[in-house]
Design a protein around this motif. Structure first.
Motif, PDB file in Angstrom:
ATOM      1  N   LEU A   1       0.821  -1.220  -0.021  1.00  0.00           N
ATOM      2  CA  LEU A   1       0.131  -0.108   0.086  1.00  0.00           C
ATOM      3  C   LEU A   1       0.855   1.213   0.038  1.00  0.00           C
ATOM      4  CD1 LEU A   1      -2.544  -0.925   2.718  1.00  0.00           C
ATOM      5  CD2 LEU A   1      -2.973  -0.824   0.129  1.00  0.00           C
ATOM      6  N   ASP A   2       0.073   2.317  -0.135  1.00  0.00           N
ATOM      7  CA  ASP A   2       0.888   3.564  -0.308  1.00  0.00           C
ATOM      8  C   ASP A   2       1.266   3.848   1.048  1.00  0.00           C
ATOM      9  OD1 ASP A   2       0.365   3.836  -3.112  1.00  0.00           O
ATOM     10  OD2 ASP A   2      -1.532   5.186  -2.682  1.00  0.00           O
ATOM     11  N   VAL A   3       2.242   4.905   1.206  1.00  0.00           N
ATOM     12  CA  VAL A   3       2.924   5.473   2.391  1.00  0.00           C
ATOM     13  C   VAL A   3       2.082   7.072   2.375  1.00  0.00           C
ATOM     14  CG1 VAL A   3       4.663   6.350   4.009  1.00  0.00           C
ATOM     15  CG2 VAL A   3       4.792   4.104   2.511  1.00  0.00           C
ATOM     16  N   ALA A   4       1.450   7.406   3.555  1.00  0.00           N
ATOM     17  CA  ALA A   4       0.943   8.668   3.672  1.00  0.00           C
ATOM     18  C   ALA A   4       1.980   9.468   4.474  1.00  0.00           C
ATOM     19  CB  ALA A   4      -0.126   8.700   4.313  1.00  0.00           C
ATOM     20  N   VAL A   5       2.276  10.679   3.790  1.00  0.00           N
ATOM     21  CA  VAL A   5       3.381  11.725   4.605  1.00  0.00           C
ATOM     22  C   VAL A   5       2.545  12.845   4.898  1.00  0.00           C
ATOM     23  CG1 VAL A   5       5.419  12.861   4.396  1.00  0.00           C
ATOM     24  CG2 VAL A   5       5.188  10.846   3.017  1.00  0.00           C
TER      25      VAL A   5
ATOM     26  N   ARG B   1       2.838  22.722  12.725  1.00  0.00           N
ATOM     27  CA  ARG B   1       4.119  23.095  13.377  1.00  0.00           C
ATOM     28  C   ARG B   1       5.142  22.722  12.326  1.00  0.00           C
ATOM     29  NH1 ARG B   1       1.379  20.967  17.493  1.00  0.00           N
ATOM     30  NH2 ARG B   1       2.384  19.186  17.638  1.00  0.00           N
ATOM     31  N   ASP B   2       4.791  22.251  11.012  1.00  0.00           N
ATOM     32  CA  ASP B   2       5.856  21.783  10.015  1.00  0.00           C
ATOM     33  C   ASP B   2       6.459  20.468  10.487  1.00  0.00           C
ATOM     34  OD1 ASP B   2       5.008  23.882   8.277  1.00  0.00           O
ATOM     35  OD2 ASP B   2       6.339  25.128   8.848  1.00  0.00           O
ATOM     36  N   GLU B   3       5.931  19.791  11.218  1.00  0.00           N
ATOM     37  CA  GLU B   3       6.680  18.563  11.715  1.00  0.00           C
ATOM     38  C   GLU B   3       6.187  17.636  10.770  1.00  0.00           C
ATOM     39  OE1 GLU B   3       6.984  18.357  16.459  1.00  0.00           O
ATOM     40  OE2 GLU B   3       4.900  18.411  15.477  1.00  0.00           O
ATOM     41  N   VAL B   4       6.852  16.510  10.158  1.00  0.00           N
ATOM     42  CA  VAL B   4       6.296  15.808   9.198  1.00  0.00           C
ATOM     43  C   VAL B   4       6.476  14.060   9.712  1.00  0.00           C
ATOM     44  CG1 VAL B   4       7.061  14.943   6.664  1.00  0.00           C
ATOM     45  CG2 VAL B   4       7.236  17.156   7.380  1.00  0.00           C
ATOM     46  N   PHE B   5       5.458  13.562   9.159  1.00  0.00           N
ATOM     47  CA  PHE B   5       5.526  12.010   9.644  1.00  0.00           C
ATOM     48  C   PHE B   5       4.977  11.039   8.724  1.00  0.00           C
ATOM     49  CE2 PHE B   5       3.943  15.265  13.103  1.00  0.00           C
ATOM     50  CZ  PHE B   5       4.639  14.497  14.142  1.00  0.00           C
ATOM     51  N   ALA B   6       5.369   9.986   8.771  1.00  0.00           N
ATOM     52  CA  ALA B   6       4.929   9.021   7.592  1.00  0.00           C
ATOM     53  C   ALA B   6       4.410   7.516   8.306  1.00  0.00           C
ATOM     54  CB  ALA B   6       6.054   8.731   6.816  1.00  0.00           C
ATOM     55  N   LEU B   7       3.172   7.175   7.683  1.00  0.00           N
ATOM     56  CA  LEU B   7       2.437   6.139   8.027  1.00  0.00           C
ATOM     57  C   LEU B   7       2.028   5.300   6.807  1.00  0.00           C
ATOM     58  CD1 LEU B   7      -0.007   7.510  10.674  1.00  0.00           C
ATOM     59  CD2 LEU B   7       2.108   6.415  11.218  1.00  0.00           C
ATOM     60  N   LEU B   8       1.655   3.936   7.117  1.00  0.00           N
ATOM     61  CA  LEU B   8       1.189   3.245   5.968  1.00  0.00           C
ATOM     62  C   LEU B   8      -0.284   4.034   5.819  1.00  0.00           C
ATOM     63  CD1 LEU B   8       1.603   0.725   4.274  1.00  0.00           C
ATOM     64  CD2 LEU B   8       0.244  -0.505   5.805  1.00  0.00           C
ATOM     65  N   ASP B   9      -0.836   3.825   4.708  1.00  0.00           N
ATOM     66  CA  ASP B   9      -1.872   4.615   4.395  1.00  0.00           C
ATOM     67  C   ASP B   9      -3.158   3.831   4.570  1.00  0.00           C
ATOM     68  OD1 ASP B   9      -3.933   6.682   3.776  1.00  0.00           O
ATOM     69  OD2 ASP B   9      -3.695   6.459   1.424  1.00  0.00           O
ATOM     70  N   ARG B  10      -3.155   3.083   5.841  1.00  0.00           N
ATOM     71  CA  ARG B  10      -4.175   2.122   6.129  1.00  0.00           C
ATOM     72  C   ARG B  10      -4.252   2.020   7.774  1.00  0.00           C
ATOM     73  NH1 ARG B  10      -4.277  -3.001   8.063  1.00  0.00           N
ATOM     74  NH2 ARG B  10      -5.817  -4.500   6.849  1.00  0.00           N
TER      75      ARG B  10
END
Length: 144
Positions: free
Chosen positions: A27-31, A36-45
Motif C-alpha cells: 500500500l501507499d505511504v501517507a506523509v 508546526r511543520d513536523e512531518v510524519f509517515a504512516l502506511l495509508d491504512r
C-alpha cells in the motif's frame, strides 16, 4: 548506513494535510504535515477497517480516519484509547526543506498488508454476484 529517498519539499505537503507515496509493492505511504511543520509517515491504512488515513483530518500530532473517526497518532501509528491497534510508521528525515524516507523501509516494510475489501467490491469478486452491484469511486494518491 541508511539510504534516504527524497520524496517532496515540506512546502509541497499541505499544512494539516498529506501526500501519498506509491510503492512498487504494498500500500501507499501517507506523509503528513502538521501545523508546526513536523512531518510524519504512516502506511495509508487505518488499523481498524483499513481506511485511507491520507484522506483524514490532521490535528496536532494525530489524524482522524475518514471512515470511522478513529484517532491515530502520527508519531506512533497507534490508535488513541479506547481504540486499539497500530499501523506501521516509516522513518522520516527533513533536510534543507526536503522530506526523505528510508529506502529500505519503503521497499520492505508492510508490503504484505492489503486494504480490506468490503461492501459491493467484495460481492463483485463473488462469481454469483450481480455485476451492477459494483460502484467505483476513486481517491488517488499522488506519486512521489
Amino acid at each position: 548506513m541508511t539510504a534516504w529517498i527524497a520524496i517532496a519539499r515540506v512546502d509541497d505537503i499541505p499544512v494539516l494535510g498529506s501526500r501519498c507515496v506509491q510503492r512498487e509493492k504494498g500500500l501507499d505511504v501517507a506523509v503528513f504535515r502538521n501545523d508546526r511543520d513536523e512531518v510524519f509517515a504512516l502506511l495509508d491504512r487505518c488499523p481498524h477497517k483499513g481506511g485511507p488515513l491520507s484522506q483524514g483530518i490532521v490535528f496536532g500530532n494525530q489524524v482522524a480516519c475518514p471512515m470511522h473517526n478513529w484517532t491515530i497518532g502520527l508519531d506512533s501509528g497507534c490508535a488513541r484509547e479506547p481504540d486499539e491497534g497500530c499501523t506501521p510508521r516509516f522513518a522520516v528525515k527533513v533536510q534543507d526543506g526536503v522530506v526523505h524516507l528510508d529506502a529500505h523501509e519503503l521497499a520492505t516494510q508492510a508490503i504484505d498488508l492489503a486494504r480490506p475489501i468490503a461492501g459491493p467490491a467484495r460481492r463483485a469478486t463473488d462469481p454469483h454476484a450481480h455485476p451492477e452491484g459494483l460502484r467505483s469511486g476513486s481517491a488517488v494518491c499522488a506519486s512521489a
